[in-house]
Design a protein around this motif. Structure first.
Motif, mmCIF file in Angstrom:
data_model
loop_
_atom_site.group_PDB
_atom_site.id
_atom_site.type_symbol
_atom_site.label_atom_id
_atom_site.label_comp_id
_atom_site.label_asym_id
_atom_site.label_seq_id
_atom_site.Cartn_x
_atom_site.Cartn_y
_atom_site.Cartn_z
ATOM 1 N N TRP A 1 0.819 -1.013 -0.048
ATOM 2 C CA TRP A 1 0.030 -0.084 -0.060
ATOM 3 C C TRP A 1 0.901 1.408 -0.010
ATOM 4 N N GLU A 2 2.167 1.187 0.606
ATOM 5 C CA GLU A 2 2.928 2.276 0.638
ATOM 6 C C GLU A 2 3.502 2.383 -0.751
ATOM 7 N N ILE A 3 3.877 1.529 -1.442
ATOM 8 C CA ILE A 3 4.389 1.448 -2.754
ATOM 9 C C ILE A 3 3.237 2.128 -3.775
ATOM 10 N N ALA A 4 1.957 1.531 -3.423
ATOM 11 C CA ALA A 4 0.976 1.915 -4.372
ATOM 12 C C ALA A 4 0.765 3.696 -4.318
ATOM 13 N N GLN A 5 0.925 4.065 -3.253
ATOM 14 C CA GLN A 5 0.702 5.540 -2.959
ATOM 15 C C GLN A 5 1.728 6.423 -3.330
ATOM 16 N N GLN A 6 3.252 5.712 -3.142
ATOM 17 C CA GLN A 6 4.347 6.287 -3.819
ATOM 18 C C GLN A 6 4.112 6.639 -5.261
ATOM 19 N N GLN A 7 3.723 5.362 -5.969
ATOM 20 C CA GLN A 7 3.474 5.049 -7.446
ATOM 21 C C GLN A 7 2.326 5.907 -7.947
ATOM 22 N N GLN A 8 1.234 6.273 -7.153
ATOM 23 C CA GLN A 8 0.079 6.982 -7.453
ATOM 24 C C GLN A 8 -0.739 6.089 -8.328
ATOM 25 N N ILE A 9 -0.830 4.817 -7.845
ATOM 26 C CA ILE A 9 -1.507 3.779 -8.435
ATOM 27 C C ILE A 9 -3.079 4.296 -8.834
ATOM 28 N N ASN A 10 -3.648 4.150 -9.946
ATOM 29 C CA ASN A 10 -5.011 4.499 -10.264
ATOM 30 C C ASN A 10 -6.122 3.823 -9.356
ATOM 31 N N LYS A 11 -7.171 4.418 -9.387
ATOM 32 C CA LYS A 11 -8.496 3.933 -8.628
ATOM 33 C C LYS A 11 -8.897 2.528 -8.968
ATOM 34 N N GLU A 12 -8.608 2.019 -10.242
ATOM 35 C CA GLU A 12 -9.337 0.799 -10.715
ATOM 36 C C GLU A 12 -8.201 -0.230 -10.167
ATOM 37 N N ASP A 13 -6.813 0.231 -10.265
ATOM 38 C CA ASP A 13 -6.200 -0.971 -9.602
ATOM 39 C C ASP A 13 -6.063 -0.840 -8.229
ATOM 40 N N LEU A 14 -6.402 0.024 -7.644
ATOM 41 C CA LEU A 14 -6.640 0.019 -6.006
ATOM 42 C C LEU A 14 -7.672 -0.778 -5.738
ATOM 43 N N ASP A 15 -8.935 -0.630 -6.826
ATOM 44 C CA ASP A 15 -10.146 -1.571 -6.272
ATOM 45 C C ASP A 15 -9.683 -2.979 -6.500
ATOM 46 N N LEU A 16 -8.863 -3.486 -7.449
ATOM 47 C CA LEU A 16 -8.200 -4.808 -7.843
ATOM 48 C C LEU A 16 -7.479 -5.187 -6.576
ATOM 49 N N MET A 17 -6.618 -4.203 -6.019
ATOM 50 C CA MET A 17 -5.912 -4.785 -4.937
ATOM 51 C C MET A 17 -6.870 -5.211 -3.829
ATOM 52 N N LYS A 18 -7.735 -4.514 -3.488
ATOM 53 C CA LYS A 18 -8.681 -4.572 -2.405
ATOM 54 C C LYS A 18 -9.138 -6.341 -2.522
ATOM 55 N N VAL A 19 -9.808 -6.506 -3.881
ATOM 56 C CA VAL A 19 -10.116 -7.689 -4.159
ATOM 57 C C VAL A 19 -9.339 -8.959 -4.050
ATOM 58 N N VAL A 20 -7.992 -8.641 -4.346
ATOM 59 C CA VAL A 20 -7.062 -9.732 -4.356
ATOM 60 C C VAL A 20 -6.627 -9.820 -2.927
ATOM 61 N N LEU A 21 -6.360 -8.679 -2.223
ATOM 62 C CA LEU A 21 -5.990 -8.964 -0.831
ATOM 63 C C LEU A 21 -7.110 -9.038 0.276
ATOM 64 N N ALA A 22 -8.164 -9.248 -0.381
ATOM 65 C CA ALA A 22 -9.154 -9.637 0.793
ATOM 66 C C ALA A 22 -8.928 -11.072 1.195
ATOM 67 N N ALA A 23 -8.495 -11.836 0.347
ATOM 68 C CA ALA A 23 -8.013 -13.240 0.728
ATOM 69 C C ALA A 23 -7.249 -13.416 2.149
ATOM 70 N N PRO A 24 -6.165 -12.610 2.342
ATOM 71 C CA PRO A 24 -5.390 -12.500 3.585
ATOM 72 C C PRO A 24 -6.398 -12.351 4.839
ATOM 73 N N ASP A 25 -7.360 -11.613 4.743
ATOM 74 C CA ASP A 25 -8.383 -10.989 5.645
ATOM 75 C C ASP A 25 -8.962 -12.202 6.151
ATOM 76 N N PHE A 26 -9.229 -13.373 5.425
ATOM 77 C CA PHE A 26 -9.562 -14.820 5.884
ATOM 78 C C PHE A 26 -8.539 -15.170 6.818
ATOM 79 N N GLY A 27 -7.501 -15.069 6.674
ATOM 80 C CA GLY A 27 -6.567 -15.683 7.267
ATOM 81 C C GLY A 27 -6.373 -17.150 7.035
ATOM 82 N N ARG A 28 -6.245 -18.103 8.044
ATOM 83 C CA ARG A 28 -6.446 -19.387 7.866
ATOM 84 C C ARG A 28 -7.446 -19.985 8.352
ATOM 85 N N PRO A 29 -8.935 -19.867 7.936
ATOM 86 C CA PRO A 29 -10.139 -20.142 8.566
ATOM 87 C C PRO A 29 -10.406 -21.704 8.893
#
Length: 349
Positions: A251-279
């Motif tokens: 997320w730091e790198i995304a801010q530094q590189q000024q990633i666009n909103k569409e790519d940020l939304d993609l990051m949220k979908v992809v990185l939701a997986a770690p939020d489940f942990g190991r259920p």
């Protein structure tokens, strides 16, 4: 005489009725797990991070479940965790005796309509997770790569070991490639953590994505970190990890590189997986009272001082999510828009 006989008969009937009631009361009071065994089906291989967690739970859960049932672990690796999840969903009986420890990113495979997926993510009985996972990416230190910019500038793609598409680790590497321009080549087909670690040792692969929890708890990874055989370049957490203060977050790198909103939304979908942990999950159809019993038992275990002490010794940080929270998250991710699913599909090809 007849009255006396009648009184004796009534007394006998009352005694028999009392005995039957007492027996029924004892049967009703008997814990449902008494003289039973709980089995945890773990998607990982023996000795891996999920296996350490499953066996830790197997040692501490019995004293929290009424009836104190023994808990055993069965490893069922393969297809990035889909084999274990399919088994829990379609084969295991919904009686509370078979639970699953599954990969948190499998919802993505369902969103993409993968044929190997034989489950409905929302319908699992969600019990608990020890903590949301943070996915990291490391390289061999002798590769010379010190940060993500070095990977972007590499003459040849950097080879990463992985098992199969669908895992959070695979998705993290693809995200770094597609959104940030990193030059990775993912070699698939490795059967479990042991095989991937061996590939790193032999030099067949230079990098690997893995959860920080596993990195700090499973061998040889934690020794590699201490000896600096490997270097962590980036991780998916929202904040830097105290054990790796010099390693930036994605997320730091995304801010530094000024990633666009569409790519940020993609990051949220992809990185939701770690939020489940190991259920930890139960098969669909488990009665609500039994699911609630398991949720309460896991909640007590996650707060138990003896459990926490051993977890720390294993390098496991415990910051649990409840089954209710996981169930809510499952419904959210399965409501991903068709447009974002198309982007996810392109990312994971």
């Amino acid at each position: 005489m007849q009255n006396a006989r009648m009184r004796i008969l009534l007394v006998c009937c009352a005694a028999v009725f009392g005995i039957l009631q007492a027996g029924d009361a004892r049967a009703q009071a008997r814990p449902v797990y008494e003289d039973k065994t709980i089995r945890i089906v773990d998607y990982g291989t023996a000795g891996g991070g999920s296996d350490l967690l499953a066996r830790l739970v197997a040692r501490h859960l019995p004293k929290q479940v009424p009836g104190n049932p023994p808990v055993i672990v069965q490893n069922m690796p393969g297809a990035a965790g889909a084999i274990a999840a399919n088994y829990i969903y379609g084969v295991a009986k919904p009686d509370g005796l078979t639970l699953g420890l599954i990969a948190g990113g499998l919802y993505q495979a369902q969103l993409l309509g993968k044929p190997e997926i034989k489950f409905d993510w929302v319908k699992f009985g969600w019990i608990s997770t020890d903590q949301p996972n943070v996915t990291s990416l490391f390289v061999r230190s002798d590769s010379g790569h010190r940060n993500l910019d070095d990977i972007k500038a590499a003459r040849e793609p950097v080879v990463c070991a992985d098992s199969a598409p669908g895992s959070p680790n695979y998705a993290f590497v693809r995200l770094l490639t597609e959104v940030f321009g990193a030059r990775f080549k993912q070699v698939l087909g490795y059967q479990g953590s042991g095989a991937m670690n061996l590939a790193i040792e032999r030099g067949e692969a230079v990098c690997r994505a893995i959860s920080l929890t596993t990195l700090f708890s499973a061998e040889p990874l934690k020794t590699w970190v201490k000896s600096r055989f490997i270097r962590v370049l980036v991780h998916s957490g929202r904040e830097r990890d105290a054990a790796l203060p010099d390693v930036p977050t994605v997320w730091e790198i995304a801010q530094q590189q000024q990633i666009n909103k569409e790519d940020l939304d993609l990051m949220k979908v992809v990185l939701a997986a770690p939020d489940f942990g190991r259920p930890f999950i139960a098969p669909p159809g488990l009665p609500e009272d039994r699911l609630e019993l398991l949720r309460n038992s896991f909640s007590k275990m996650m707060k138990d001082p003896e459990f926490l002490v051993e977890a720390r010794k294993l390098g496991l940080e415990v910051n649990p999510k409840t089954g209710v929270e996981l169930e809510r998250l499952a419904r959210e991710v399965m409501g991903t828009s068709p447009q974002m699913i198309k982007r996810l599909e392109k990312l994971l090809q």
